[in-house]
Structure formats: C-alpha cells, structure tokens
Design an enzyme around this catalytic site. Sequence first.
Site, PDB file in Angstrom:
ATOM      1  N   ASN A 186      -7.713  -2.124  14.100  1.00 30.84           N
ATOM      2  CA  ASN A 186      -9.122  -2.334  13.727  1.00 30.84           C
ATOM      3  C   ASN A 186      -9.272  -3.579  12.842  1.00 30.84           C
ATOM      4  O   ASN A 186     -10.305  -3.792  12.235  1.00 30.84           O
ATOM      5  CB  ASN A 186      -9.687  -1.102  13.004  1.00 30.84           C
ATOM      6  CG  ASN A 186      -8.947  -0.806  11.705  1.00 30.84           C
ATOM      7  OD1 ASN A 186      -7.981  -1.495  11.365  1.00 30.84           O
ATOM      8  ND2 ASN A 186      -9.389   0.200  10.978  1.00 30.84           N
ATOM      9  N   GLU A 213      -9.660  -1.688   5.017  1.00 31.84           N
ATOM     10  CA  GLU A 213     -10.323  -1.242   6.237  1.00 31.84           C
ATOM     11  C   GLU A 213     -11.614  -2.034   6.452  1.00 31.84           C
ATOM     12  O   GLU A 213     -12.094  -2.705   5.528  1.00 31.84           O
ATOM     13  CB  GLU A 213     -10.639   0.257   6.116  1.00 31.84           C
ATOM     14  CG  GLU A 213      -9.409   1.150   5.954  1.00 31.84           C
ATOM     15  CD  GLU A 213      -8.603   1.331   7.251  1.00 31.84           C
ATOM     16  OE1 GLU A 213      -8.611   0.428   8.110  1.00 31.84           O
ATOM     17  OE2 GLU A 213      -7.960   2.384   7.384  1.00 31.84           O
ATOM     18  N   HIS A 247      -7.500  -4.256  10.123  1.00 31.10           N
ATOM     19  CA  HIS A 247      -7.175  -4.132   8.702  1.00 31.10           C
ATOM     20  C   HIS A 247      -5.909  -4.905   8.370  1.00 31.10           C
ATOM     21  O   HIS A 247      -5.029  -5.066   9.206  1.00 31.10           O
ATOM     22  CB  HIS A 247      -7.102  -2.667   8.237  1.00 31.10           C
ATOM     23  CG  HIS A 247      -5.915  -1.878   8.690  1.00 31.10           C
ATOM     24  ND1 HIS A 247      -5.976  -0.516   8.925  1.00 31.10           N
ATOM     25  CD2 HIS A 247      -4.636  -2.217   8.932  1.00 31.10           C
ATOM     26  CE1 HIS A 247      -4.787  -0.068   9.281  1.00 31.10           C
ATOM     27  NE2 HIS A 247      -3.961  -1.078   9.297  1.00 31.10           N
ATOM     28  N   ASP A 260       0.817  -1.225   0.000  1.00 28.75           N
ATOM     29  CA  ASP A 260       0.000   0.000   0.000  1.00 28.75           C
ATOM     30  C   ASP A 260       0.846   1.267   0.000  1.00 28.75           C
ATOM     31  O   ASP A 260       2.073   1.210   0.171  1.00 28.75           O
ATOM     32  CB  ASP A 260      -0.971  -0.007   1.203  1.00 28.75           C
ATOM     33  CG  ASP A 260      -0.323  -0.513   2.492  1.00 28.75           C
ATOM     34  OD1 ASP A 260       0.918  -0.511   2.570  1.00 28.75           O
ATOM     35  OD2 ASP A 260      -1.064  -0.897   3.406  1.00 28.75           O
TER      36      ASP A 260
END
Length: 257
Positions: free
Chosen positions: A152, A159, A154, A81
């Site tokens: 979270n 996400e 990810h 990413d």
Amino acid sequence: MTKASNIPIENNIQVCPTQEQASITTAHLIADVIKSKQELGEFAVLGLATGNTPKLVYQELVQMHKNQGLSFKNVISFNLDEYHGITPAHRLSYHRFMRTYLFDHVDILPENIHLPFGTWELNKIEAHCAAYEAKINDYNGIDIQLLGIGRNGHIAFNEPGSPFDSVTRLIDLHPFTRNDAADEFGGLDKVPTQAITMGIHTIMNAKRILLLALGKRKAEIIKKTFESEMTPQIPATFLKARPDIEYIFDTEAASLL
Ligand code: F6R
C-alpha cells in the site's frame, strides 16, 4: 499535494536480474559504509528494516562477517518499527527477527542495538518515541537507512495518511498491512492492530537511503510510487523529495516501470 519532482530517477535505480543479486548489491553498499566508518574510527549508524525483503541482505552481511571478517563492532543500529502489544520474545516480534537474521550472528555490541518496544505502556509511548528520536540525533543521525515498501506504499509502518513531517509514534495498522501479515500470525484476529514506527521525517533525515523492492508482488506499488505525485496516500512518494535516494530492484519488481 506537492508536485512530483522531475528528478531523473533512472540514475538512482539499479535493476538486478535476481532477488539474490539485488540483495547482495544492497548488502555491499551497507558493508562499505561500515568499513569506511571503521577506517575513520567512527560509528556507522544503520537504520534497519524487517520483513521478507531484507532477509537475504542480512544473510549476505552475516556471510561477510564470517568469511571476510566484516566487523559490526562500530555499528549502531536503529530499527524502523515494532508491533505494539507483543514482547521482544514473541516469535514474530521485530526484536526476534533481527536476532534471528542478523544480530545473533555478528559481533554487534548489544548496547548498540535499538528498536522500539512493543511493550511500551500506552501512557509512556510518546516519551519513549521522543527518546528514540533523541537517541538517533545523539549519534548525529542515521548514516544509511534500509527500507522496504509495503504493497500500500507504506515505508516503515507509515501507513497511507502519514504526514511528511511525522516522527516516531504509535500508529494504527492499515487493513491491507494486517491482511498481508495474517498468514504468519495464524489469522487476521491475531495480527496486532498497532505499531510503533519511525516517521517519514525521521527517515528522510537519514544521510543515505536505500529502498529495496523484490518480486512481482511489489511491481504495482513501485509503478504507482514512481508515477504519482507526492501524496500521504502513498507515503513512499515522499521519497521523491530526496533526489539522492537509491532504489534497488530485481527485474520483477521493476517490471512495470
Ligand atoms: C518493516 C518495514 C515495512 C516493510 C514492508 C514490506 O520493518 O519497515 O515497511 O518493509 O512492509 O514488507 P516485506 O519486506 O515483508 O514485503
């Protein structure tokens, strides 16, 4: 939602006493792939992550290059990413990160390095992302993919809400992710709001996947990921679809399992 699999996940978990040992274990698994591909006269296609988690892994790989002659000449790299809207020269770009922690210190050929660009124009992003996917396929897929995990759940910047069949694309960053990055960017308002990320499908296509999690801050999400059924709300749960995924934790990250 798909039901959680009954994989004997314990078989794929290595819990190491320290962050350093977990990182060294991970680095050796990656180095072994590089070396075995070298013996075959083939490329080793690495999927690479950024963030705090892989820093010691890269440090160890650099040491192996310097002290044990581990060569990266046959390595093709694809990063997971990049933040959208920042240049490769930005101090917090993932291009810069990879140069700082790995690429500038080993003999990887510049033309073999691939990362999404934060500077891709909006109207061309889809085409660039499709080309990124195609390039991975041109090399016959990723041999070994290194992953961290966000608090979270990810993986890469997939996400919560990311579908199982997602591929490389532009994504809005979750408030949680932006908050976690606020300090290093010098304030929440300076954190990019979007990123380009490989998709879940892209990641799951890798021939081998290592998920490394270090420290107490990851204990809660590791527990949730293992206990939850597969759900887009915790994208890391999708890894359960692959019984062969290797999890490497330090004692703290594994402390709630
Ligand atoms: C970065 C990436 C992210 C990180 C995750 C954890 O390339 O893919 O999913 O792995 O945000 O970040 P750290 O390692 O900083 O805790």
